[in-house]
Design an enzyme around this catalytic site. Sequence first.
Site, short mmCIF file in Angstrom:
data_model
loop_
_atom_site.label_atom_id
_atom_site.label_comp_id
_atom_site.label_asym_id
_atom_site.label_seq_id
_atom_site.Cartn_x
_atom_site.Cartn_y
_atom_site.Cartn_z
N HIS A 262 0.86 -1.18 0.00
CA HIS A 262 0.00 0.00 0.00
C HIS A 262 0.89 1.22 0.00
CE1 HIS A 262 0.98 1.06 4.15
NE2 HIS A 262 0.78 -0.20 4.48
N ASP B 273 -1.97 -19.29 12.72
CA ASP B 273 -0.83 -19.77 13.49
C ASP B 273 -0.91 -19.27 14.94
OD1 ASP B 273 2.04 -19.81 14.52
OD2 ASP B 273 2.27 -20.79 12.56
N SER C 281 2.79 -4.90 6.99
CA SER C 281 2.38 -4.64 5.60
C SER C 281 3.51 -5.04 4.67
CB SER C 281 2.09 -3.17 5.39
OG SER C 281 0.88 -2.81 5.96
#
Length: 356
Positions: A176, A300, A315
């Site tokens: 992003h 997980d 990110s």
Amino acid sequence: MNSLSKKIFSLIFTLLFAAGTAGTSPTVRGAAESVQTAAGAAMPRSVIPGGKSIGVILSTDGVTVASVAEFETEDGRTVSPAKEAGIAAGDFITELNGQRLKSVAELNKTVEKSQGEGISAEVVRRDKKINLLITPQKAKDDGKYRIGAWIKDAASGIGTLSFYDPQSHGFAALGHGICSTENGNLLSVDNGSILASTIVSVRRGERGIPGELKGVFQENREVLGSILKNSECGIYGRYYAEPENAEKVPIAAKGDVHTGAAQILADVEGSRVRSYGVEILRVIPDSRESSKSMVLKICDEELINKTGGIVQGMSGSPIIQDGKLIGAITHVFVNDPTRGYGIFAERMLDNLVNMS
């Protein structure tokens, strides 16, 4: 701040996340060597996945107005020349008196040199250029000319490298764009760097409260590459050296991405990249927001215990499915930190191909 000292940064790129340099990845054999991008260019299909955290330093094209403020003049008036001229928080000041503006220091020098005469300013607001006239005033407290605005000229933070392309020596990270914290607009890149970093602590994410990775990096050492493009699909640039002992994986076409089991590569402690199990819950091939191509859930337990799920700084963490790189993490669901969005790796490759 002393550039030789280690710096601890909280991620300031809004509630999203970032990616790291190559780490361990699955071995893939017999993969096709090229993929047709959206731009119609045949590119090497195999890349080196990332997962390690990186320090990101971004210099903007011009300076950013963080906020406008009032001050008292020598004759007792309370003024804000910037506000009176029409400047607002989130504006980019790109020129003063017809000269390109590169730093806060240059702005301060021009303001003081004006001696109260009007300064013509070129301002970019929501991708539109506006010409304004600012008339600095002399402040009572120190006798210096001011415009009444808090200004910044760079952004810094911790993120993650998504992948390295051996043929072009380019990299992709974050998934992003880096945006202004004032108005959410995409920052215009003048130059920037990515650096080696080390995660020193984690603030776990909770429902309604996003978590965060905190790391350290040194501005004057271990520069890994230069940032050339900041887009809604991430940051892209040139990587200075190919990662050592790293294996390549093919990039999946978006049509190959499906719901079900997958893994992410992430660095949430020290400088160690680990693989963690996730599930792809939904694929959105025609999403209007390019950084929201799929919905995933962290499965997980070890990662959930450490971070609570997806946190700021993750990110760009690469997503692997069926031995292929299918995308990278981009967003977290604030009300459920175990869930978030990811972007297709194919879209990131297309941005890297069209970087210049």
